[in-house]
Write an enzyme that holds these catalytic residues in place. Structure first.
Site, PDB file in Angstrom:
ATOM      1  N   GLU A  42       6.523  27.529 -25.419  1.00 32.84           N
ATOM      2  CA  GLU A  42       5.661  27.815 -26.542  1.00 32.84           C
ATOM      3  C   GLU A  42       5.944  26.912 -27.645  1.00 32.84           C
ATOM      4  O   GLU A  42       4.834  26.524 -28.366  1.00 32.84           O
ATOM      5  CB  GLU A  42       6.049  29.355 -27.178  1.00 32.84           C
ATOM      6  N   ASP A  46       2.653  24.681 -28.835  1.00 36.33           N
ATOM      7  CA  ASP A  46       2.006  24.933 -30.026  1.00 36.33           C
ATOM      8  C   ASP A  46       1.754  23.320 -30.621  1.00 36.33           C
ATOM      9  O   ASP A  46       0.809  23.326 -31.449  1.00 36.33           O
ATOM     10  CB  ASP A  46       3.004  25.806 -31.048  1.00 36.33           C
ATOM     11  N   ASP A 115       1.590  33.533 -27.799  1.00 36.27           N
ATOM     12  CA  ASP A 115       2.598  32.716 -27.378  1.00 36.27           C
ATOM     13  C   ASP A 115       2.344  32.152 -25.908  1.00 36.27           C
ATOM     14  O   ASP A 115       2.785  31.042 -25.765  1.00 36.27           O
ATOM     15  CB  ASP A 115       3.910  33.497 -27.705  1.00 36.27           C
ATOM     16  N   GLU A 118       0.073  29.332 -25.766  1.00 33.84           N
ATOM     17  CA  GLU A 118       0.915  27.938 -25.979  1.00 33.84           C
ATOM     18  C   GLU A 118       1.599  27.703 -25.059  1.00 33.84           C
ATOM     19  O   GLU A 118       1.992  26.538 -24.751  1.00 33.84           O
ATOM     20  CB  GLU A 118       1.505  28.418 -27.507  1.00 33.84           C
TER      21      GLU A 118
END
Length: 227
Positions: A42, A46, A115, A118
């Site tokens: 994640e 991101d 989450d 990502e």
């Protein structure tokens, strides 16, 4: 390690086939299920998502200033936007969650869904490289970018609705909390936005009252043909 049928469907929805399917399995694993969970992926996803969306906006909108580009990017990568992408991908069906998270509605919780999106992007990057993940992000955001109007999108729905009504010399909208559902750690708020002068009432939902108000305002804008 083979992928379950719904994982194969997710790959099809992403437009990417994994050479190392264990990466996708980890991306879909919440910390409540296993110590080998998706939080590091994640983190990676991101950063990649922010960079790729920044590149896309930079190339698409040569006339926008840095602050405007930043606000557009924030709108496109915020939790609600990612959760909507997850819903479109039916990603919640693929999540590996602990029993407690399943019972508390974790498959539908915006934070967990965002989450996992990502993390999945991080997994694509590790599996196929930067060009592969750029292609996936471009496909996921094609519809959003095609319908993006910076002049309107740079304003949040509540502000846009207020300015529209003020421009027509109409009273401001009225917001009321209709209901709070769920446990304390996973509450969902429902808000009603009413515009009595136009005989319009719409509902909005979100993980906070603020988000629900924005959702309700967006629904009113859609009724007015302004979204």
């Amino acid at each position: 390690m083979g992928l379950k049928p719904f994982h194969a469907m997710l790959q099809q929805a992403l437009g990417y086939e994994f050479k190392r399917p264990e990466l996708l399995a980890r991306a879909l694993t919440h910390r409540s299920f296993s110590a080998d969970h998706n939080e590091r992926l994640e983190f990676l996803g991101d950063g990649i998502l922010n960079m790729v969306v920044a590149m896309m906006l930079f190339e698409r909108y040569a006339e926008l200033r840095e602050g405007e580009l930043s606000r557009l990017r924030a709108m496109l990568v915020k939790q609600d936007a990612l959760a909507q992408i997850a819903q479109d991908l039916k990603l919640g069906e693929c999540l590996r969650l602990g029993e407690g998270e399943v019972k508390s509605g974790g498959r539908f919780r915006p934070s967990i869904l965002a989450d996992a999106v990502e993390a999945s992007l991080g997994a694509v990057f590790l599996d196929g490289g930067f060009d592969a993940v750029t292609g996936v992000i471009a496909r996921l955001y094609a519809k959003s970018l095609a319908g993006l109007d910076p002049a309107r999108s740079l304003k949040d729905p509540k502000t846009a609705l207020q300015e529209h009504l003020q421009g027509r010399h109409l009273p401001l909208p009225e917001y009321a909390l209709a209901e709070i559902r769920g446990e304390a750690h996973a509450q969902e708020f429902e808000v009603v936005c009413a515009v009595p002068s136009l005989s319009i009432t719409e509902h909005g939902n979100g993980a906070s009252r603020r988000i629900a108000e924005q959702s309700a305002a967006a629904a009113v804008l859609a009724r007015l043909g302004l979204s």
